[in-house]
Design a protein around this motif. Structure first.
Motif, PDB file in Angstrom:
ATOM      1  N   ILE A 179      11.953  -3.212  -5.881  1.00 39.75           N
ATOM      2  CA  ILE A 179      12.683  -4.138  -5.009  1.00 39.75           C
ATOM      3  C   ILE A 179      14.141  -4.147  -5.453  1.00 39.75           C
ATOM      4  O   ILE A 179      14.470  -4.684  -6.502  1.00 39.75           O
ATOM      5  N   ARG A 180      15.016  -3.538  -4.652  1.00 38.30           N
ATOM      6  CA  ARG A 180      16.407  -3.355  -5.054  1.00 38.30           C
ATOM      7  C   ARG A 180      17.354  -4.048  -4.089  1.00 38.30           C
ATOM      8  O   ARG A 180      17.044  -4.246  -2.926  1.00 38.30           O
ATOM      9  N   ASN A 181      18.520  -4.431  -4.601  1.00 35.72           N
ATOM     10  CA  ASN A 181      19.613  -4.984  -3.787  1.00 35.72           C
ATOM     11  C   ASN A 181      19.177  -6.203  -2.975  1.00 35.72           C
ATOM     12  O   ASN A 181      19.386  -6.269  -1.767  1.00 35.72           O
ATOM     13  N   VAL A 182      18.585  -7.169  -3.637  1.00 42.66           N
ATOM     14  CA  VAL A 182      18.122  -8.381  -2.967  1.00 42.66           C
ATOM     15  C   VAL A 182      19.317  -9.172  -2.472  1.00 42.66           C
ATOM     16  O   VAL A 182      20.291  -9.388  -3.191  1.00 42.66           O
ATOM     17  N   ARG A 183      19.237  -9.639  -1.208  1.00 45.73           N
ATOM     18  CA  ARG A 183      20.291 -10.439  -0.600  1.00 45.73           C
ATOM     19  C   ARG A 183      20.011 -11.908  -0.869  1.00 45.73           C
ATOM     20  O   ARG A 183      19.010 -12.442  -0.398  1.00 45.73           O
ATOM     21  N   HIS A 184      20.853 -12.555  -1.625  1.00 44.20           N
ATOM     22  CA  HIS A 184      20.623 -13.943  -2.017  1.00 44.20           C
ATOM     23  C   HIS A 184      21.146 -14.949  -0.996  1.00 44.20           C
ATOM     24  O   HIS A 184      20.887 -16.133  -1.098  1.00 44.20           O
ATOM     25  N   ASP A 185      21.831 -14.459   0.026  1.00 40.01           N
ATOM     26  CA  ASP A 185      22.434 -15.381   0.997  1.00 40.01           C
ATOM     27  C   ASP A 185      21.628 -15.501   2.288  1.00 40.01           C
ATOM     28  O   ASP A 185      22.026 -16.198   3.199  1.00 40.01           O
ATOM     29  N   VAL A 186      20.473 -14.866   2.372  1.00 38.75           N
ATOM     30  CA  VAL A 186      19.706 -14.822   3.603  1.00 38.75           C
ATOM     31  C   VAL A 186      18.244 -15.187   3.318  1.00 38.75           C
ATOM     32  O   VAL A 186      17.712 -14.830   2.285  1.00 38.75           O
TER      33      VAL A 186
ATOM     34  N   ALA B  65       0.821  -1.210   0.000  1.00 39.40           N
ATOM     35  CA  ALA B  65       0.000   0.000   0.000  1.00 39.40           C
ATOM     36  C   ALA B  65       0.856   1.262   0.000  1.00 39.40           C
ATOM     37  O   ALA B  65       0.494   2.262  -0.629  1.00 39.40           O
ATOM     38  N   ALA B  66       2.009   1.222   0.686  1.00 37.77           N
ATOM     39  CA  ALA B  66       2.908   2.383   0.705  1.00 37.77           C
ATOM     40  C   ALA B  66       3.403   2.713  -0.695  1.00 37.77           C
ATOM     41  O   ALA B  66       3.549   3.882  -1.048  1.00 37.77           O
ATOM     42  N   CYS B  67       3.646   1.684  -1.502  1.00 40.04           N
ATOM     43  CA  CYS B  67       4.082   1.913  -2.884  1.00 40.04           C
ATOM     44  C   CYS B  67       3.001   2.634  -3.675  1.00 40.04           C
ATOM     45  O   CYS B  67       3.270   3.585  -4.413  1.00 40.04           O
ATOM     46  N   HIS B  68       1.756   2.203  -3.509  1.00 37.70           N
ATOM     47  CA  HIS B  68       0.638   2.838  -4.215  1.00 37.70           C
ATOM     48  C   HIS B  68       0.385   4.255  -3.707  1.00 37.70           C
ATOM     49  O   HIS B  68       0.136   5.169  -4.494  1.00 37.70           O
ATOM     50  N   LEU B  69       0.474   4.448  -2.386  1.00 35.31           N
ATOM     51  CA  LEU B  69       0.316   5.774  -1.812  1.00 35.31           C
ATOM     52  C   LEU B  69       1.412   6.707  -2.320  1.00 35.31           C
ATOM     53  O   LEU B  69       1.152   7.865  -2.657  1.00 35.31           O
ATOM     54  N   GLY B  70       2.626   6.193  -2.393  1.00 38.46           N
ATOM     55  CA  GLY B  70       3.724   6.986  -2.935  1.00 38.46           C
ATOM     56  C   GLY B  70       3.451   7.434  -4.361  1.00 38.46           C
ATOM     57  O   GLY B  70       3.712   8.584  -4.721  1.00 38.46           O
ATOM     58  N   ASP B  71       2.908   6.532  -5.171  1.00 37.50           N
ATOM     59  CA  ASP B  71       2.548   6.910  -6.547  1.00 37.50           C
ATOM     60  C   ASP B  71       1.533   8.049  -6.540  1.00 37.50           C
ATOM     61  O   ASP B  71       1.660   9.012  -7.297  1.00 37.50           O
ATOM     62  N   ASP B  72       0.516   7.939  -5.696  1.00 32.51           N
ATOM     63  CA  ASP B  72      -0.521   8.971  -5.620  1.00 32.51           C
ATOM     64  C   ASP B  72       0.037  10.315  -5.168  1.00 32.51           C
ATOM     65  O   ASP B  72      -0.415  11.361  -5.614  1.00 32.51           O
ATOM     66  N   GLU B  73       1.018  10.283  -4.269  1.00 30.29           N
ATOM     67  CA  GLU B  73       1.574  11.508  -3.686  1.00 30.29           C
ATOM     68  C   GLU B  73       2.877  11.960  -4.367  1.00 30.29           C
ATOM     69  O   GLU B  73       3.533  12.875  -3.890  1.00 30.29           O
ATOM     70  N   LYS B  74       3.256  11.280  -5.443  1.00 30.81           N
ATOM     71  CA  LYS B  74       4.482  11.631  -6.195  1.00 30.81           C
ATOM     72  C   LYS B  74       5.756  11.455  -5.371  1.00 30.81           C
ATOM     73  O   LYS B  74       6.678  12.259  -5.428  1.00 30.81           O
ATOM     74  N   VAL B  75       5.784  10.377  -4.573  1.00 32.73           N
ATOM     75  CA  VAL B  75       6.967  10.007  -3.799  1.00 32.73           C
ATOM     76  C   VAL B  75       7.392   8.621  -4.270  1.00 32.73           C
ATOM     77  O   VAL B  75       6.606   7.677  -4.208  1.00 32.73           O
ATOM     78  N   ALA B  76       8.613   8.496  -4.750  1.00 29.86           N
ATOM     79  CA  ALA B  76       9.121   7.192  -5.195  1.00 29.86           C
ATOM     80  C   ALA B  76       9.425   6.340  -3.969  1.00 29.86           C
ATOM     81  O   ALA B  76      10.149   6.763  -3.073  1.00 29.86           O
ATOM     82  N   VAL B  77       8.840   5.146  -3.914  1.00 29.09           N
ATOM     83  CA  VAL B  77       9.033   4.241  -2.779  1.00 29.09           C
ATOM     84  C   VAL B  77       9.819   3.027  -3.254  1.00 29.09           C
ATOM     85  O   VAL B  77       9.458   2.405  -4.268  1.00 29.09           O
ATOM     86  N   PHE B  78      10.887   2.702  -2.534  1.00 26.49           N
ATOM     87  CA  PHE B  78      11.718   1.548  -2.863  1.00 26.49           C
ATOM     88  C   PHE B  78      11.895   0.675  -1.632  1.00 26.49           C
ATOM     89  O   PHE B  78      11.907   1.167  -0.502  1.00 26.49           O
ATOM     90  N   LEU B  79      12.034  -0.622  -1.862  1.00 29.86           N
ATOM     91  CA  LEU B  79      12.253  -1.600  -0.804  1.00 29.86           C
ATOM     92  C   LEU B  79      13.618  -2.225  -1.053  1.00 29.86           C
ATOM     93  O   LEU B  79      13.804  -2.956  -2.023  1.00 29.86           O
ATOM     94  N   ASP B  80      14.565  -1.918  -0.216  1.00 27.31           N
ATOM     95  CA  ASP B  80      15.957  -2.307  -0.427  1.00 27.31           C
ATOM     96  C   ASP B  80      16.396  -3.415   0.533  1.00 27.31           C
ATOM     97  O   ASP B  80      15.899  -3.522   1.645  1.00 27.31           O
ATOM     98  N   ASN B  81      17.380  -4.177   0.074  1.00 23.95           N
ATOM     99  CA  ASN B  81      18.118  -5.149   0.884  1.00 23.95           C
ATOM    100  C   ASN B  81      17.272  -6.250   1.494  1.00 23.95           C
ATOM    101  O   ASN B  81      17.570  -6.743   2.574  1.00 23.95           O
ATOM    102  N   SER B  82      16.216  -6.648   0.810  1.00 22.48           N
ATOM    103  CA  SER B  82      15.394  -7.748   1.329  1.00 22.48           C
ATOM    104  C   SER B  82      16.063  -9.082   1.005  1.00 22.48           C
ATOM    105  O   SER B  82      16.896  -9.182   0.108  1.00 22.48           O
ATOM    106  N   SER B  83      15.660 -10.098   1.747  1.00 20.92           N
ATOM    107  CA  SER B  83      16.113 -11.448   1.425  1.00 20.92           C
ATOM    108  C   SER B  83      15.418 -11.895   0.142  1.00 20.92           C
ATOM    109  O   SER B  83      14.426 -11.292  -0.284  1.00 20.92           O
ATOM    110  N   THR B  84      15.913 -12.942  -0.469  1.00 19.20           N
ATOM    111  CA  THR B  84      15.293 -13.496  -1.674  1.00 19.20           C
ATOM    112  C   THR B  84      13.850 -13.897  -1.389  1.00 19.20           C
ATOM    113  O   THR B  84      12.947 -13.619  -2.188  1.00 19.20           O
TER     114      THR B  84
END
Length: 112
Positions: A103-110, A68-87
């Protein structure tokens, strides 16, 4: 948040970065939603980065809040990114409807 600590900082490029630590459980849902809505609607950074590098688990309610934060960001003109998540978490986010470019910088070892 109840079982989770959260650090919030502004990076040199003006991005607002939210770093949760631990497990995002149902007890954290209201606080997480409030933090994200406040960041997008009141702070209004050019970019909101949710750094998931220290997240050990996430429940379905909080997963939905991130979507929902991603969609809200689109509505409010704020780019939302989710970084460093596990695979595993990246797969859950994608399956829940988060666009892959967010979804950026995915950690493949965790795993979550």
């Amino acid at each position: 948040m109840a079982g989770t600590t959260v650090d919030v900082e502004t990076s040199p490029d003006g991005s607002l970065v939210i770093h949760p630590h631990g497990v995002l459980s149902a007890d954290d849902a209201v606080d997480l939603r409030h933090t994200l809505v406040h960041a997008v609607r009141r702070v209004r950074p050019l970019r909101l980065v949710f750094d998931l590098g220290d997240v050990r688990g996430i429940d379905p309610i909080n997963l939905g809040t991130l979507v929902a934060a991603c969609h809200l960001g689109d509505d409010e003109k704020v780019a939302v990114f989710l970084d460093n998540s596990s695979t595993e978490l990246a797969g859950q986010l994608s399956a829940a409807g988060v666009a892959r470019h967010r979804i950026r910088n995915v950690r493949h070892d965790v795993t979550v």
